[in-house]
Write a protein that holds these residues in place. Structure first.
Motif, PDB file in Angstrom:
ATOM      1  N   ILE A  64       0.869  -1.176   0.000  1.00 29.35           N
ATOM      2  CA  ILE A  64       0.000   0.000   0.000  1.00 29.35           C
ATOM      3  C   ILE A  64       0.907   1.226   0.000  1.00 29.35           C
ATOM      4  CG2 ILE A  64      -0.247   0.260   2.532  1.00 29.35           C
ATOM      5  CD1 ILE A  64      -3.329   0.746   1.878  1.00 29.35           C
ATOM      6  N   LEU A  65       0.446   2.304  -0.632  1.00 27.32           N
ATOM      7  CA  LEU A  65       1.244   3.528  -0.643  1.00 27.32           C
ATOM      8  C   LEU A  65       1.255   4.125   0.770  1.00 27.32           C
ATOM      9  CD1 LEU A  65       2.495   5.028  -3.199  1.00 27.32           C
ATOM     10  CD2 LEU A  65       0.716   6.736  -2.767  1.00 27.32           C
ATOM     11  N   LYS A  66       2.446   4.565   1.196  1.00 26.87           N
ATOM     12  CA  LYS A  66       2.551   5.065   2.578  1.00 26.87           C
ATOM     13  C   LYS A  66       3.211   6.444   2.592  1.00 26.87           C
ATOM     14  CE  LYS A  66       5.165   1.541   3.675  1.00 26.87           C
ATOM     15  NZ  LYS A  66       5.054   0.549   2.611  1.00 26.87           N
ATOM     16  N   GLY A  67       2.605   7.356   3.316  1.00 28.63           N
ATOM     17  CA  GLY A  67       3.216   8.664   3.521  1.00 28.63           C
ATOM     18  C   GLY A  67       3.367   8.932   5.004  1.00 28.63           C
ATOM     19  N   ILE A  68       4.273   9.835   5.348  1.00 27.52           N
ATOM     20  CA  ILE A  68       4.417  10.221   6.762  1.00 27.52           C
ATOM     21  C   ILE A  68       4.499  11.734   6.839  1.00 27.52           C
ATOM     22  CG2 ILE A  68       6.951   9.857   6.751  1.00 27.52           C
ATOM     23  CD1 ILE A  68       6.342   8.807   9.755  1.00 27.52           C
ATOM     24  N   ASN A  69       3.673  12.305   7.709  1.00 28.46           N
ATOM     25  CA  ASN A  69       3.552  13.761   7.773  1.00 28.46           C
ATOM     26  C   ASN A  69       4.137  14.298   9.078  1.00 28.46           C
ATOM     27  OD1 ASN A  69       2.766  16.282   6.846  1.00 28.46           O
ATOM     28  ND2 ASN A  69       0.735  16.156   7.795  1.00 28.46           N
ATOM     29  N   PHE A  70       4.818  15.438   8.979  1.00 28.91           N
ATOM     30  CA  PHE A  70       5.417  16.086  10.149  1.00 28.91           C
ATOM     31  C   PHE A  70       4.773  17.464  10.357  1.00 28.91           C
ATOM     32  CE2 PHE A  70       8.628  13.130   8.568  1.00 28.91           C
ATOM     33  CZ  PHE A  70       8.889  12.398   9.713  1.00 28.91           C
ATOM     34  N   PRO A  71       3.555  17.497  10.896  1.00 31.92           N
ATOM     35  CA  PRO A  71       2.902  18.792  11.069  1.00 31.92           C
ATOM     36  C   PRO A  71       3.496  19.593  12.223  1.00 31.92           C
ATOM     37  CG  PRO A  71       1.523  17.053  11.986  1.00 31.92           C
ATOM     38  CD  PRO A  71       2.711  16.378  11.372  1.00 31.92           C
ATOM     39  N   LEU A  72       3.411  20.904  12.102  1.00 31.75           N
ATOM     40  CA  LEU A  72       3.786  21.832  13.176  1.00 31.75           C
ATOM     41  C   LEU A  72       5.256  21.769  13.561  1.00 31.75           C
ATOM     42  CD1 LEU A  72       0.677  21.220  15.489  1.00 31.75           C
ATOM     43  CD2 LEU A  72       0.832  22.649  13.462  1.00 31.75           C
ATOM     44  N   THR A  73       6.110  21.336  12.626  1.00 36.39           N
ATOM     45  CA  THR A  73       7.540  21.300  12.910  1.00 36.39           C
ATOM     46  C   THR A  73       8.318  21.427  11.598  1.00 36.39           C
ATOM     47  OG1 THR A  73       9.259  20.122  14.140  1.00 36.39           O
ATOM     48  CG2 THR A  73       7.823  18.767  12.756  1.00 36.39           C
ATOM     49  N   ASP A  74       9.614  21.631  11.730  1.00 35.89           N
ATOM     50  CA  ASP A  74      10.467  21.750  10.550  1.00 35.89           C
ATOM     51  C   ASP A  74      10.804  20.343  10.044  1.00 35.89           C
ATOM     52  OD1 ASP A  74      12.390  22.179   8.652  1.00 35.89           O
ATOM     53  OD2 ASP A  74      13.615  23.519   9.870  1.00 35.89           O
ATOM     54  N   ALA A  75      10.141  19.937   8.968  1.00 37.42           N
ATOM     55  CA  ALA A  75      10.304  18.571   8.452  1.00 37.42           C
ATOM     56  C   ALA A  75      11.709  18.314   7.918  1.00 37.42           C
ATOM     57  CB  ALA A  75       9.276  18.307   7.358  1.00 37.42           C
ATOM     58  N   SER A  76      12.443  19.355   7.617  1.00 34.13           N
ATOM     59  CA  SER A  76      13.787  19.135   7.056  1.00 34.13           C
ATOM     60  C   SER A  76      14.666  18.344   8.021  1.00 34.13           C
ATOM     61  CB  SER A  76      14.449  20.477   6.701  1.00 34.13           C
ATOM     62  OG  SER A  76      14.782  21.195   7.861  1.00 34.13           O
ATOM     63  N   ASN A  77      14.379  18.443   9.314  1.00 34.04           N
ATOM     64  CA  ASN A  77      15.163  17.706  10.317  1.00 34.04           C
ATOM     65  C   ASN A  77      15.012  16.194  10.195  1.00 34.04           C
ATOM     66  OD1 ASN A  77      16.152  20.000  11.664  1.00 34.04           O
ATOM     67  ND2 ASN A  77      14.199  20.215  12.757  1.00 34.04           N
ATOM     68  N   PHE A  78      13.915  15.748   9.593  1.00 32.22           N
ATOM     69  CA  PHE A  78      13.599  14.322   9.658  1.00 32.22           C
ATOM     70  C   PHE A  78      13.920  13.540   8.387  1.00 32.22           C
ATOM     71  CE2 PHE A  78      11.148  16.727  12.639  1.00 32.22           C
ATOM     72  CZ  PHE A  78      11.484  16.086  13.821  1.00 32.22           C
ATOM     73  N   PHE A  79      14.314  14.245   7.347  1.00 27.13           N
ATOM     74  CA  PHE A  79      14.630  13.531   6.105  1.00 27.13           C
ATOM     75  C   PHE A  79      15.770  12.514   6.277  1.00 27.13           C
ATOM     76  CE2 PHE A  79      11.758  16.467   4.206  1.00 27.13           C
ATOM     77  CZ  PHE A  79      11.212  15.742   3.155  1.00 27.13           C
ATOM     78  N   PRO A  80      16.808  12.836   7.073  1.00 32.33           N
ATOM     79  CA  PRO A  80      17.856  11.822   7.252  1.00 32.33           C
ATOM     80  C   PRO A  80      17.320  10.503   7.818  1.00 32.33           C
ATOM     81  CG  PRO A  80      18.598  13.936   8.083  1.00 32.33           C
ATOM     82  CD  PRO A  80      17.151  14.090   7.752  1.00 32.33           C
TER      83      PRO A  80
END
Lengths: 386, 315
Positions: free
Chosen positions: B209-225
């Motif tokens: 199944i296609l899966k996405g993950i969302n980082f609301p209310l924060t700077d998502a750039s921190n989590f790409f690693p």
């Protein structure tokens, strides 16, 4: 010296069905219930209430009288339970956010959004600079005077805090002010929220607090359930609460109620807050298995260490009653919870006793015995310490 | 970087009529079926508003919070004795605004019979339904864990239980799951970012199944690693809080560019400006657009307006 383990209610009490449904003729069971509770709390006005409730149509004055009598019922409920500090269970108010939104110019209603389960609240849009409405200060003064008239107990009026009012509103006006200056959306959001909270404090709350103090209030409580909603904004919460209390004499106890909070997120900024007392939730966060007698988890009181670590010499109003459970905590369980709090704080004289939050979600048949046992539990704790 | 369409990022509000029925149901003056019918009517309106969306949702209006159907139906959670809404656990504050959820307690190993999730969702035509669930980190932080020795085990069992439901979800027309991580934005503003979030293990246990993950209310750039090498197919970026210049990814992204906490409806011009700004400063594969967070915090009609403007967006 102040009484050790001083007991207090914290805010709202469920509005009886006959107080809620003012526009319809009361059903027989509503009247029976009103008479039964009137007898229990020894409310002299219960027969007058019966007459009012039996009317198929009520004039605006008669509806107001029903609200007044509901307030008297709650005052007498608190007195009967034996509480030291009381207010009106917010009977004259609609809801903690709504009552201030309605009394503030610059806010319009956006409609209802969900709070939890089948509970919804009317969320406001800040469309202009917030200011207290003409006559609103007098309305809150009359609310206080009504309780003073009917009780000799210490009267502790409460009002919804500036950060909570901001957080629960759409802060459109203040965000746009900063966006027009060319600030990016994040800066405009944060600065807009700071400006809104400070204006709520300065223009809405502070005039009410000052009026209450002038009218004889010796303690004023600000309710800030949203305080830790965004831990990057603890500074906004602290600055705005300080602004709300600005100009209040030292002899007046400044209390802040923080429920359902992630308390560690408030530190270290909370140490800069000028409140004298914090009413905090200690019970709801405990696991279900820890709600029974003889199973108090000392970990539930770890939060108190944070006040000590930051050298905050303040009173702690410990929440020892779960307001989201029908369990009637035993006096012994409450005693044990209080002794844990006293041990953690290291000074029993600074421990006050209250439910986690307002008991609005519980019926009177649950709320009243909970309060009765809370007072008994405080007495047991007092005896143990003495 | 190509536009792949709009998607929502969370649950929606109920209409004033449904709110009225919900309150009547609480007070014992309406039947559960009345509430279900009202929810179905609202859901249909929400689905219709998403006419040009890549994936569509009915808004999950009968989910009282993102944990409730899971706590009520999956094995492993303490169950109340009554059918009442308050039987799952104590009321606990949600993030931002005057909202709460009920905190469930895990008392034994989490498991599923594979049918629990779809029974709380409407059927979606065209197999492009999207389901919103909590991401692994937020799930582990928002439950009361009284069973697992470590968080990794808890998160893996949550993933496996979801995975059991994939086949059934697909039969009901669901082709994607968008996981939300509200706890991350809340927890990490004052703390160091940790690696023990188990994104990789979580994503690899949910298959087909296609899966996405969302980082609301924060700077998502921190989590790409932490996400780059995982099986997540797209990553949600909150455009208010995120630093675009730090985002260089081979993954698809979801641009959360309309504000879920704002009553005003953004214009197509504003939406396009954010898209162009992102394309100029960041690099990614392709992109979806949508609200930065759930539209649960704006009234129903306003939510519909916010959906319609997204539906009208064309690059």
């Amino acid at each position: 010296m102040e009484k050790m383990f001083l007991t207090q209610e914290i805010g709202s009490i469920q509005r009886p069905i006959w107080r809620q449904k003012l526009n319809v003729a009361a059903k027989k069971e509503w009247i029976d219930s009103a008479l039964k509770w009137g007898e229990t709390f020894e409310v002299e006005e219960r027969k007058e209430l019966k007459g009012l409730l039996e009317k198929t149509e009520k004039t605006p004055e008669e509806k107001q009288r029903v609200i007044d009598i509901a307030t008297i019922y709650v005052i007498k409920m608190f007195e009967k339970a034996g509480l030291d500090r009381i207010y009106n269970g917010e009977q004259p108010r609609t809801e903690m956010y709504d009552v201030f939104a309605k009394n503030t110019s610059g806010i319009t209603s956006a409609g209802f959004v969900n709070s939890f389960d089948a509970n919804y609240f009317r969320k406001g849009i800040i469309e202009n600079k917030v200011l207290i409405k003409k006559n609103a200060v007098d309305w809150f003064e009359r609310e206080l005077e009504f309780v003073q008239k009917y009780s000799d107990k210490i009267v502790k009026p409460c009002l919804t805090g500036p950060y909570t009012m901001t957080d629960w509103s759409y802060v459109e006006f203040y965000r746009k002010l900063h966006e027009k200056k060319g600030e990016n959306s994040l800066k405009a959001l944060k600065k807009g929220r700071m400006d809104a909270a400070l204006d709520f404090a300065k223009n809405v709350l502070n005039p009410v607090v000052k009026k209450w103090v002038k009218a004889g209030a010796t303690i004023v409580q600000i309710d800030e359930p949203a305080a830790s909603t965004n831990e990057q904004e603890s500074d906004i919460f602290v600055e705005s609460v300080n602004e709300a209390f600005k100009g209040i004499p030292n002899k007046v106890e400044k209390a802040v109620h923080l429920c359902y909070s992630n308390y560690p997120a408030l530190f270290p900024e909370l140490a800069e807050c000028k409140a004298d007392s914090y009413l905090i939730e200690c019970t709801n966060h405990a696991a279900g298995k820890e709600f029974g007698a003889k199973s108090v988890n000392p970990k539930a009181y770890d939060i108190i260490n944070l006040f000590n670590e930051h050298s905050m010499n303040v009173n702690i109003g410990a929440g020892v009653i779960d307001i989201h459970s029908d369990l009637i905590e035993s006096p012994e369980l409450i005693r044990d919870r209080l002794l844990h709090v006293a041990k953690a704080l290291g000074d029993s004289s600074r421990v006050h006793v209250n439910p986690d939050c307002g008991l609005r979600t519980r019926t009177w048949s649950i709320a009243f015995p909970k309060l009765v046992n809370m007072v008994k539990g405080a007495e047991l704790a007092r005896k143990t310490v003495e | 970087m190509n536009f792949k369409g709009a998607i929502l990022s969370g649950t929606l509000s109920r209409s004033p009529e449904t709110i009225k029925i919900h309150r009547l149901l609480r007070d014992g003056h309406a039947k559960k079926t009345d509430f279900e019918k009202a929810v179905e009517k609202d859901s249909n309106q929400i689905i219709q508003a998403q006419k040009n969306f890549a994936f569509v949702s009915g808004g999950q209006l009968n989910w009282l919070d993102l944990l409730r159907p899971i706590a009520s139906n999956f094995k492993g959670f303490a169950k109340g004795k009554s059918e009442k809404e308050d039987s799952v656990g104590p009321v606990t504050r949600w993030f931002r605004t005057n909202t709460f959820y009920r905190k469930p307690t895990i008392v034994e190993k989490i498991s599923s019979n594979g049918k629990e999730l779809s029974q709380n969702l409407p059927k979606i035509e065209n197999n492009n339904g999207i389901l919103f669930l909590l991401g692994p980190y937020s799930f582990s932080k928002l439950v009361q864990n009284s069973f697992y020795e470590n968080e990794k085990e808890l998160i893996l069992d949550y993933a496996k239980a979801i995975n059991q439901n994939i086949s059934d979800l697909k039969q009901k027309g669901y082709g994607a799951i968008f996981f939300s991580e509200p706890s991350i934005g809340f927890d990490f503003s004052k703390k160091e970012l940790k690696k023990e979030m188990f994104f990789e293990e979580f994503a690899s246990n949910i298959k087909e199944i296609l899966k996405g993950i969302n980082f609301p209310l924060t700077d998502a750039s921190n989590f790409f690693p932490l996400i780059e090498e995982t099986d997540f197919d797209f990553v949600g970026i909150d455009c208010i809080f995120s630093d675009f210049e730090k985002i260089k990814t081979k993954k698809n992204v979801f641009l959360g560019l309309t504000d879920g906490s704002r009553i005003g409806v953004e214009s197509l011009e504003q939406i396009n400006k954010i898209v162009q700004n992102f394309k100029q400063k960041a690099s990614a594969k392709d992109y979806f657009i949508g609200p930065n967070d759930r539209l649960f915090d704006v009234p129903f009609e306003q939510g519909l307006k916010k959906i319609k403007i997204l539906s009208d967006f064309k690059e």
